[in-house]
Design an enzyme around this catalytic site. Structure first.
Site, PDB file in Angstrom:
ATOM      1  CB  SER B  10      -0.943   0.003   1.210  1.00 54.45           C
ATOM      2  OG  SER B  10      -0.192   0.085   2.395  1.00 54.45           O
ATOM      3  CE1 TYR B 138      14.444  -1.169   7.933  1.00 57.50           C
ATOM      4  CE2 TYR B 138      16.578  -0.277   7.276  1.00 57.50           C
ATOM      5  CZ  TYR B 138      15.304  -0.706   6.948  1.00 57.50           C
ATOM      6  OH  TYR B 138      14.896  -0.668   5.649  1.00 57.50           O
ATOM      7  CE  LYS B 142      14.431  -4.336   5.766  1.00 55.06           C
ATOM      8  NZ  LYS B 142      13.353  -4.941   4.981  1.00 55.06           N
ATOM      9  CB  ILE B 171      14.039   4.842  -1.715  1.00 47.79           C
ATOM     10  CG1 ILE B 171      15.032   3.714  -2.007  1.00 47.79           C
ATOM     11  CG2 ILE B 171      13.189   5.177  -2.924  1.00 47.79           C
ATOM     12  CD1 ILE B 171      15.753   3.773  -3.295  1.00 47.79           C
TER      13      ILE B 171
END
Lengths: 95, 227
Positions: B10, B138, B142, B171
């Site tokens: 989404s 984080y 990952k 990004i």
């Protein structure tokens, strides 16, 4: 009429024979699925379990979730050989 | 028509990938915690960190041989020092980013095994090789995704399914909207290509990994911009 244990064993034996390319079928209910003398490698075992899952749904009338915690905790004994897997499936159908 | 399942569909990179796939004629099934707004593709509500919720959303696809690919783009971040991060936040990040990726793979892989081919694309971050301060938790989640993907790739290889990881730098998506510009510039300056990547740069790599031409690429992590 729902499949009985012999029928379940025959299905699994045929599937294993097909996976290992054993046309003369040396596969019996005593054929091990895990351990040193196992008939199938881990990749084929996954394919077998998926086929058994479909079989349980279509012929035994229940959804066999072999990734559930309870199934996995018993996995070593259930997958000992073809006969023990058939026993497990028949007992799950009854439950 | 091939089906591609996209988690985190989404918003952010997940949405970009889902839109790009839809435009190219794939049947897209997006997974999102909340279903809101209009999307031209199907969205199903589920929390990837919750196995029951995810199983309910994806259960009907287990035997669907049209399922060609899974893109695990759902992810959360909380930039903070380790010693000031609440334990609940630690769990939430690991559960969404790492456990969520694993659970989605568990649920979707059987359809690809039945089909005898498929593509799984997971998301990591350039933060793993760059070891960015303030992103340790984080990055840990990952790094787990990268290790999982590499080992899972070996497991899926006999079934014709490739498993790869795409690791972008910063990004411009909601994930980093609160990160100050100077910090983003500092990370970009440590990339081999010192340009902030666009969502389309990430899609180009995803697109390559989805293609038939990528059938000999598996277990790899591709760093967008280089590290």
């Amino acid at each position: 009429m729902p499949a009985g244990k012999e029928e379940v064993e025959k299905f699994i034996c045929d599937e294993v024979a097909m996976l290992v390319g054993d046309a003369n079928s040396q596969i019996t209910p005593a054929t091990p699925l895990i351990g040193a003398n196992r008939a199938v490698d881990s990749a084929d075992l996954v394919v077998l379990l998926l086929a058994v899952e479909d079989y349980a749904r279509d012929n035994l009338g229940f959804q066999w979730d072999w990734t559930s915690d309870s199934a996995m905790s018993e996995a070593r004994s259930v997958l000992r050989n073809i006969g023990s897997l058939a026993d497990h499936l028949v007992s799950q159908r009854a439950a | 028509m091939d089906t591609v399942i996209v988690t985190g569909a989404s918003r952010g990179l997940g949405r970009h990938c889902a839109m790009s796939l839809h435009e190219r004629g794939y049947r897209v099934i997006g997974i999102s915690r909340s279903v809101k707004g209009d999307t031209p593709y199907e969205i199903r509500s589920a929390d990837v960190a919750d196995s029951a919720s995810l199983s309910k959303a994806l259960g009907d696809l287990k035997r669907d041989k049209s399922v060609y690919a899974l893109i695990n783009a759902a992810g959360i971040a909380s930039m903070n020092l380790v010693i000031t991060t609440p334990a609940e936040t630690v769990r939430k990040i690991i559960n969404t980013n790492l456990v969520g990726t694993i659970l989605a793979c568990q649920l979707v892989a059987p359809a690809m095994i039945r089909r005898g081919s498929g593509r799984i694309i997971n998301f990591s971050t350039l933060g793993v090789p760059l070891a960015i301060k303030g992103e340790a938790i984080y990055i840990a989640s990952k790094a787990g995704v990268e290790g999982f993907s590499r080992a899972f790739a070996r497991e899926m290889s006999p079934h014709g399914v490739t498993v790869n990881t795409v690791a972008p730098g910063p990004i411009d998506t909601a994930l980093i909207e609160k990160v100050p510009r100077d910090k983003i510039d500092a990370v970009v300056s440590r990339q081999i290509i010192e340009r902030q990547a666009e969502p389309s740069d990430v899609w180009n790599i995803v697109s390559l990994l989805l293609s038939a031409e990528s059938s000999m690429i598996s277990g790899e992590t591709i760093h967008v911009g280089g590290a």
